[in-house]
Structures are given as C-alpha cells and as structure tokens.
Design a protein around this motif. Structure first.
Motif, PDB file in Angstrom:
ATOM      1  N   ALA A  94       5.867   1.120   7.796  1.00  0.00           N
ATOM      2  CA  ALA A  94       5.158   2.106   6.979  1.00  0.00           C
ATOM      3  C   ALA A  94       6.061   3.296   6.632  1.00  0.00           C
TER       4      ALA A  94
ATOM      5  N   SER B 241       8.845   2.268   4.161  1.00  0.00           N
ATOM      6  CA  SER B 241       8.305   1.976   2.832  1.00  0.00           C
ATOM      7  C   SER B 241       7.944   3.258   2.106  1.00  0.00           C
ATOM      8  N   LEU B 242       7.359   4.217   2.812  1.00  0.00           N
ATOM      9  CA  LEU B 242       7.004   5.492   2.189  1.00  0.00           C
ATOM     10  C   LEU B 242       8.248   6.281   1.795  1.00  0.00           C
TER      11      LEU B 242
ATOM     12  N   LEU C  58      -3.508   8.917   1.683  1.00  0.00           N
ATOM     13  CA  LEU C  58      -3.082   7.637   2.281  1.00  0.00           C
ATOM     14  C   LEU C  58      -4.253   6.681   2.500  1.00  0.00           C
TER      15      LEU C  58
ATOM     16  N   PRO D 173       1.228   5.469  -2.943  1.00  0.00           N
ATOM     17  CA  PRO D 173       0.151   6.033  -2.129  1.00  0.00           C
ATOM     18  C   PRO D 173      -0.419   7.302  -2.750  1.00  0.00           C
TER      19      PRO D 173
ATOM     20  N   SER E  15       0.815  -1.221   0.000  1.00  0.00           N
ATOM     21  CA  SER E  15       0.000   0.000   0.000  1.00  0.00           C
ATOM     22  C   SER E  15       0.849   1.272   0.000  1.00  0.00           C
ATOM     23  N   CYS E  16       2.111   1.157   0.436  1.00  0.00           N
ATOM     24  CA  CYS E  16       2.980   2.328   0.514  1.00  0.00           C
ATOM     25  C   CYS E  16       3.778   2.578  -0.770  1.00  0.00           C
TER      26      CYS E  16
ATOM     27  N   VAL F 154      -3.179   2.980   2.611  1.00  0.00           N
ATOM     28  CA  VAL F 154      -2.439   2.680   3.837  1.00  0.00           C
ATOM     29  C   VAL F 154      -3.395   2.545   5.013  1.00  0.00           C
TER      30      VAL F 154
ATOM     31  N   ALA G 181       5.312  10.206   4.709  1.00  0.00           N
ATOM     32  CA  ALA G 181       5.905   9.451   5.822  1.00  0.00           C
ATOM     33  C   ALA G 181       5.907  10.306   7.088  1.00  0.00           C
TER      34      ALA G 181
END
Length: 469
Positions: free
Chosen positions: A171, A174-175, A146, A142, A138-139, A149, A184
């Motif tokens: 999270a 990954s962002l 979000l 995005p 999901s990241c 996420v 992030a």
C-alpha cells in the motif's frame, strides 16, 4: 571542469607524444598528431553465445489481456481458457487474469469480477497476493479519505487476510508511486497504530521519499514521532539515507550530527557512510574536512576502499592540495587499491586548476605507462585545462584524438574551446567544432547553437574593444 560522472566510458588513446613538443608551440603551428590505428586500441567485440531456452515443467500461466472492460466478455474468455488450459488450476493464472482486468476497469468492477471467478472456479482459492492486486489498483487514484483503499482492506480481512507487513509495504509503495506521499504517510501511521508495526524496508522506503520531497525539519519530526509513539527506530540503512540527503543539500553540520546519533543508537558507521560524508565535503571544496573524515574512518577501524581513496584524492585536488593528493597514490596501491581513470582524472583536474596543464599531460603519460586507459572525462578535463592555459595548439591536437575516437565533448569543454578558437581568430575551426558537437550528439542542438551564438557575439564585442584579433 572537474565533474566526474558515475559512469565513465573508456576510450584509450595514448597521447604521450604531445609531451615531446616544446611548451611554446605557436597557435596553429604544426600538424595534429594522428592517433595509431583504431584496431590497436579498441578491443574486439566478444561474441555472446545465445543460451538455450529453458524448459519449464510447469505450464506458464497465460496473460489475459482486456481491451474492453466488459464483465460478460471477461467471464466468457475466462471460461474458455479454463476449459482448454491446465494453467487455469494455477493461482498465478487467476492473479494474472485479475490483474489484466483491473488495468482497464474500475475497482468495483474488479471486485465483482473476483467474486465471479471464485463462484465459477471451484479450484480457485484466492490468497493474499490476489487481494494485493486489488489493493494496488485502489492506490492508483485514491481520494483524500482513502475510501477505496479501506474497502479493499476490509475485503481482505473478511477473507481471512488481515493487513500484515507485506500488505503495508504494498500500500505504501503504491501510494508513493502514485505521487500521494501524504496519504502514504497517513496510512503508514494508521497501520502502526492498529496493526503490527511495518518492517524496516517499508520504513526506509517512506523515509527516502520524505527526504526527496520534504524539508529536513519534516523528516526529523517523522523520525521523532515514529520513535516516541511507536518505538520504531532508524537502522543503519535509514541513517545512511538521511546522511546522503543532507550531504546532497550541502548541510554537513547536520551530517555530523547524524553521525553522532548513529553511534548513540548502537550502530557503527561503515565505509559507505564515510564515503558519503567525504563526498559532501568535496562538493564544498573543503579538503581539510575530507582528510579529517578519512582519518576518523581509519581510527574507527573501517578499512577504506577504492571509492574512499578516489574521493579523498578528488577532494584534496579540488581544494588546491594536489601534491598532498599525489602521495595517496602510493598509499592506496599499498592497500591493494590501484589507481584507475577516476583517480588520475581527479589529479589532472586539480593540476589544470592550478594552471599546470603540461604537468597534467605528463601525468597522462604516467597513467598509460601504468596500464590505465584514459576515458572521455579524462580527455575533456585535459582539453579544458589546455584551453584555459592558452595552449591552443596542444588543445587542438588533443581534440583531434578525441574526434578520432568518437568521444563526446562536455558542455563546459565545448564552450571553452569555442571561445579559445574565436579569441585567436580561428572562427572556421570553431564552426567545425560546432558541427562535430552536433553530429556526435555531445550537446542538444539548441545548446550547441546558443553557445556558438553567444561566443560570436562576445568576439564581435571584443574586436570593437580591441581585445581580440
């Protein structure tokens, strides 16, 4: 001249016989000194025994590749492996299966596939790591809100896995890896407000990305907000990241301020912090400040290491204080840190800057007598210095040694040698140096051609003005 790269390739070639010639050797006179046979200088390759393959008791979970994100094909493949492999009872297998599918599918399809896996495999009980597979997916792409996420986070909470420190870290990383630093940062603050505060690893990771991509004012505002609103204070690692960032930007005043804040927060600077600040002053060629940091380090009870002494000697040499720098050779030896190729190359660099290239050659002899092997950076420094001192005969002898050892020419050294040769009417030798630079991949072809072309243009203009032969 003067750059000391972090990785230094050793290429030992004693050239002390260069010192036996008279300083006033005419350009082009004499034959280049041949280095001893190569087998005396290059150690034999140590054969590495292949280690026996390790035998694992547990079956290794197979990786399930998906070329086409087809729900029905994925289900059929999963059912077939489940029926034939005992690995299907392992959580790692199911996570690997889901990860392979998520790599080629949409998030909604991955969520649906996970539900199918749970429904059709009674032995499969997903844990937090399973949902982290979906969170990472999901990241990757995005939107500004979000939504994807948050969808995964809600799914995790419904399954009994509310966000914790590990989830926050997954999270945020990954962002950031997806290039979404602002998102992030937004999610990080949201977790601080609604859930438990993230740990220092996540905080420092985000801080490092902020230092890389944002101005110092934004970084300072982030630290202040975290401290005032959430009670999160920077630790020693965070201060080290901050100090390294401002030193790389040559903002030593800010580095000094951070050093004071570090002490006020109850942390004691370690040698790594001091080394970073010393490096910053070296970039500005401020030898007095480098020495001040060294003394402050000693007063604080922090024992210098080899990096400290090398940085100190480099800083003093670069700022024209070579005699003072040489005194620390004995000091570091007394402390159990013996000079290495970086130490000697730093001193040679300073001596060449002062125009004492022959003294640098003498130091090379001393270096080899101490059992320290010169490397490519050492030879490039000396070659550059000899050319600048108009000792082209010695320079070409040294170049011959470098060529015999397949050592690469640095960009600055290559250009300086070409100009010295052309200035003395040795255009054929300049072309030979060009050929070697290209063959040894010392420079990219375009850079090598450009330098040669500009040098020849300079030669033509100099001849017209009577400045070259």
């Amino acid at each position: 001249m003067g750059k000391i790269p972090p990785a230094l390739r050793t290429a030992p070639f004693p050239v002390s016989n260069l010192l036996k010639k008279s300083p006033s050797v005419a350009v082009g006179s004499g034959t280049p000194t041949q280095p001893p046979p190569r087998d005396r200088h290059f150690p034999r390759k140590v054969s590495k025994k292949k280690s026996a393959p390790s035998t694992a008791r547990d079956p290794k979970p197979p990786t399930v590749p998906f070329n086409i994100p087809s729900h029905s094909d994925a289900k059929a493949l999963a059912d077939s492996i489940t029926a034939e492999s005992a690995a299907a009872f392992y959580l790692k297998y199911h996570n690997s299966h889901l990860q392979s599918f998520s790599a080629v599918s949409s998030l909604d399809d991955s969520i649906s596939h996970l539900r199918e896996m749970i429904k059709n495999n009674p032995t499969f009980s997903p844990d937090r790591s399973t949902y982290h597979v979906l969170l990472i997916q999901s990241c990757k792409f995005p939107d500004s809100t979000l939504n994807n996420v948050r969808k995964v986070l809600c799914l995790m909470a419904a399954a009994g896995f509310p966000p914790d420190k590990v989830t926050t870290d997954v999270a945020v990383r990954s962002l950031c890896n997806a290039g979404c630093l602002d998102l992030a940062l937004e999610l990080f603050k949201e977790f601080c407000l609604k859930h438990s505060p993230p740990d220092s690893y996540t905080y420092n990771f985000l801080l490092k990305h902020l230092c890389k991509d944002r101005p110092v004012s934004v970084v300072n505002n982030f630290i202040k907000e975290m401290r005032d609103c959430f009670g999160i204070k920077p630790d020693l690692v965070a201060y080290t990241i901050l100090i390294d960032n401002v030193c790389n930007k040559k903002n030593l005043r800010e580095a000094t301020r951070l050093l004071e804040l570090l002490s006020e927060d109850g942390f004691k600077p370690d040698r790594y912090v001091y080394n970073i600040i010393m490096k910053g002053y070296c970039m500005l060629s401020q030898g007095s400040e480098v020495l001040w940091v060294y003394k402050k380090m000693k007063e604080g009870g922090v024992e210098p290491d080899l990096v400290t002494y090398n940085t100190l000697i480099f800083g003093l040499s670069k700022s024209g204080r070579v005699k003072e720098a040489r005194k620390y050779l004995n000091v570091m030896a007394e402390m159990g840190h013996f000079p290495d190729e970086v130490t000697y190359t730093s001193l040679m660099n300073g001596m060449c800057r002062e125009g004492n290239a022959l003294g640098a050659l003498q130091l090379l002899e001393e270096m080899e007598a101490q059992g320290c092997s010169p490397n490519s950076c050492t030879y490039n420094t000396l070659l550059h210095g000899l050319c600048k001192a108009k000792l082209l005969g010695r320079a070409m002898e040294l170049y011959g040694v470098m060529k015999s050892g397949d050592m690469k020419l640095e960009t600055g050294t290559y250009g300086t040698l070409l100009r010295a040769l052309c200035r003395n009417g040795k255009v054929a030798e300049a072309y030979e140096v060009f050929d070697y630079a290209v063959e040894s991949k010392s420079l990219k072809d375009f850079a090598a051609y450009s330098t040669l072309e500009s040098t020849l243009k300079w030669l033509k203009k100099a001849k017209e003005q009577g400045l070259a032969v």
